[in-house]
Motif scaffolding. Structure first.
Motif, PDB file in Angstrom:
ATOM      1  N   SER A 134       0.828  -1.210   0.004  1.00  0.00           N
ATOM      2  CA  SER A 134      -0.013   0.073  -0.086  1.00  0.00           C
ATOM      3  C   SER A 134       0.872   1.261   0.114  1.00  0.00           C
ATOM      4  O   SER A 134       0.498   2.341  -0.278  1.00  0.00           O
ATOM      5  N   ASP A 183      -3.890   0.663  -9.514  1.00  0.00           N
ATOM      6  CA  ASP A 183      -4.531  -0.688  -9.756  1.00  0.00           C
ATOM      7  C   ASP A 183      -3.579  -1.809  -9.293  1.00  0.00           C
ATOM      8  O   ASP A 183      -4.097  -3.051  -8.895  1.00  0.00           O
ATOM      9  N   GLU A 214      -3.891  -2.206  -5.529  1.00  0.00           N
ATOM     10  CA  GLU A 214      -5.267  -2.951  -5.082  1.00  0.00           C
ATOM     11  C   GLU A 214      -5.079  -4.309  -5.286  1.00  0.00           C
ATOM     12  O   GLU A 214      -5.320  -5.289  -4.443  1.00  0.00           O
ATOM     13  N   PHE A 215      -4.651  -4.765  -6.510  1.00  0.00           N
ATOM     14  CA  PHE A 215      -4.383  -6.360  -6.954  1.00  0.00           C
ATOM     15  C   PHE A 215      -3.472  -7.068  -5.667  1.00  0.00           C
ATOM     16  O   PHE A 215      -3.909  -8.161  -5.382  1.00  0.00           O
ATOM     17  N   ILE A 260      -2.596  -6.259  -2.842  1.00  0.00           N
ATOM     18  CA  ILE A 260      -3.306  -6.167  -1.430  1.00  0.00           C
ATOM     19  C   ILE A 260      -4.275  -7.132  -1.618  1.00  0.00           C
ATOM     20  O   ILE A 260      -4.539  -8.060  -0.557  1.00  0.00           O
ATOM     21  N   GLU A 261      -5.049  -7.279  -2.448  1.00  0.00           N
ATOM     22  CA  GLU A 261      -6.400  -8.211  -2.392  1.00  0.00           C
ATOM     23  C   GLU A 261      -5.693  -9.403  -2.530  1.00  0.00           C
ATOM     24  O   GLU A 261      -6.086 -10.694  -1.950  1.00  0.00           O
ATOM     25  N   ARG A 262      -4.709  -9.744  -3.313  1.00  0.00           N
ATOM     26  CA  ARG A 262      -3.838 -11.066  -3.289  1.00  0.00           C
ATOM     27  C   ARG A 262      -3.527 -11.560  -1.982  1.00  0.00           C
ATOM     28  O   ARG A 262      -3.554 -12.960  -1.525  1.00  0.00           O
ATOM     29  N   LYS A 314      -4.385 -10.613   0.817  1.00  0.00           N
ATOM     30  CA  LYS A 314      -5.730 -11.029   1.820  1.00  0.00           C
ATOM     31  C   LYS A 314      -6.272 -12.433   1.501  1.00  0.00           C
ATOM     32  O   LYS A 314      -6.267 -13.230   2.351  1.00  0.00           O
ATOM     33  N   HIS A 315      -6.184 -12.774   0.340  1.00  0.00           N
ATOM     34  CA  HIS A 315      -6.602 -14.076  -0.187  1.00  0.00           C
ATOM     35  C   HIS A 315      -5.603 -14.961   0.510  1.00  0.00           C
ATOM     36  O   HIS A 315      -6.148 -16.243   1.033  1.00  0.00           O
ATOM     37  N   ASP A 356      -7.209 -13.023   5.140  1.00  0.00           N
ATOM     38  CA  ASP A 356      -7.468 -11.736   5.846  1.00  0.00           C
ATOM     39  C   ASP A 356      -7.335 -11.669   7.160  1.00  0.00           C
ATOM     40  O   ASP A 356      -7.888 -10.984   8.024  1.00  0.00           O
ATOM     41  N   HIS A 365     -15.457 -18.175   3.915  1.00  0.00           N
ATOM     42  CA  HIS A 365     -14.350 -16.917   3.886  1.00  0.00           C
ATOM     43  C   HIS A 365     -15.246 -15.468   4.040  1.00  0.00           C
ATOM     44  O   HIS A 365     -14.543 -14.550   4.146  1.00  0.00           O
TER      45      HIS A 365
END
Length: 297
Positions: free
Chosen positions: A38, A46, A49-50, A52-54, A56-57, A61, A277
């Motif tokens: 971040s 973009d 964000e990708f 960070i989401e990866r 989390k997965h 989380d 999840h």
């Protein structure tokens, strides 16, 4: 060529130069390395964000903030301590390398620069297999079986060193290459295993610090088991190293069984209680005890 300059020996200059390079790089790294995706300015919004989401997965989380309780989660977790001793069982043989290779090369009859060159092939072989094992370990998402395989190869190499009679330095040299192909790849795999099975950023950081910091005391052990008076066979040293590798094998088997059992228990809990999840925030601060977290075998 620097020997005698500024009243320092050549070996002292090596440590000084290498140390200064490390200090300079570290100073720049403090400002140019980013703490988290971040804050990484070299990524586009973009891309951030990708990533960070990866993450989390990948981590279901789990918590990323600091809290003292996460530190104690690692310190009180017996599984983290098991990884410490698996890693120590691997590190003692690694540290031992630099202690007996010069003796073997001297037996081969080489001196000076040629002897230095002959000390590199075992490390080159170890480097090659470290990369190879790392690639396939990630592809197959397995750690324990690779640690077992590498430790077995290392035991074979040290067994050759132990059993080779004096006067056969070529066989001993081959044994060092075999041992290198087993010990060095294990280092990266065990660290990835220890970190990946500690849930949450803080617990993972503490678990890795425990694994690396405590297990590195194995270097002290290596310096005492390879005694000058035992050269050139070093039976006590090689025998102790084989014992350490066997310890790593036994603990690795125990870890694989434990992680497999815990995963089955969590899967059963999720089925029984209808956990999915979408409920991840509810277990955010449970680290790897979260029913959604799965251990790597």
């Amino acid at each position: 060529k620097l020997d005698g300059k500024a009243n320092l020996h050549g070996w002292a200059w090596i440590f000084l130069i290498e140390g200064l390079i490390t200090v300079v790089v570290a100073a720049f790294a403090f400002w140019y390395m980013y703490d988290y995706p971040s804050t990484a300015t070299f990524l586009t919004p973009d891309e951030r964000e990708f990533v960070i989401e990866r993450l989390k997965h990948d981590s279901t989380d789990l918590a990323t903030h600091y809290d003292r309780k996460f530190v104690f989660q690692a310190l009180k977790d017996w599984k983290c301590w098991m990884m410490v001793f698996v890693y120590m069982g691997i590190l003692i043989p690694v540290y031992a390398f630099s202690l007996f290779i010069p003796t073997i090369i001297n037996e081969l009859g080489y001196k000076a620069s040629t002897a230095q060159l002959l000390s590199t092939p075992p490390y080159i072989a170890g480097c090659f297999f470290t990369v190879l094992v790392g690639i396939y370990s990630d592809k197959l998402k397995l750690r324990g079986p690779f640690v077992l395989g590498c430790a077995t190869v290392a035991i074979a190499g040290y067994s050759v060193l132990y059993a080779t009679p004096q006067g056969h330095p070529g066989v001993s040299y081959a044994g060092t290459v075999i041992a290198a192909c087993g010990t060095f790849p294990s280092i990266a795999v065990v660290l990835a295993w220890a970190g990946g099975n500690a849930g949450g950023d803080v617990k993972r950081g503490v678990a890795l610090a425990m694994t690396i910091g405590i297990a590195n005391l194995g270097g002290v052990c290596s310096s005492f088991i390879y005694r000058t008076k035992d050269a050139p066979r070093f039976h006590i040293g090689h025998g102790t190293v084989i014992g350490c590798l066997l310890l790593a094998v036994v603990l690795t088997c125990a870890a694989m069984v434990t992680y497999s059992r815990l995963n089955k228990q969590k899967e059963e809990q999720c089925r029984r209680e209808g956990i999915d999840h979408s409920q991840a925030p509810k277990f955010r601060e449970m680290a790897d005890a979260s029913p959604l977290f799965r251990y790597t075998i």
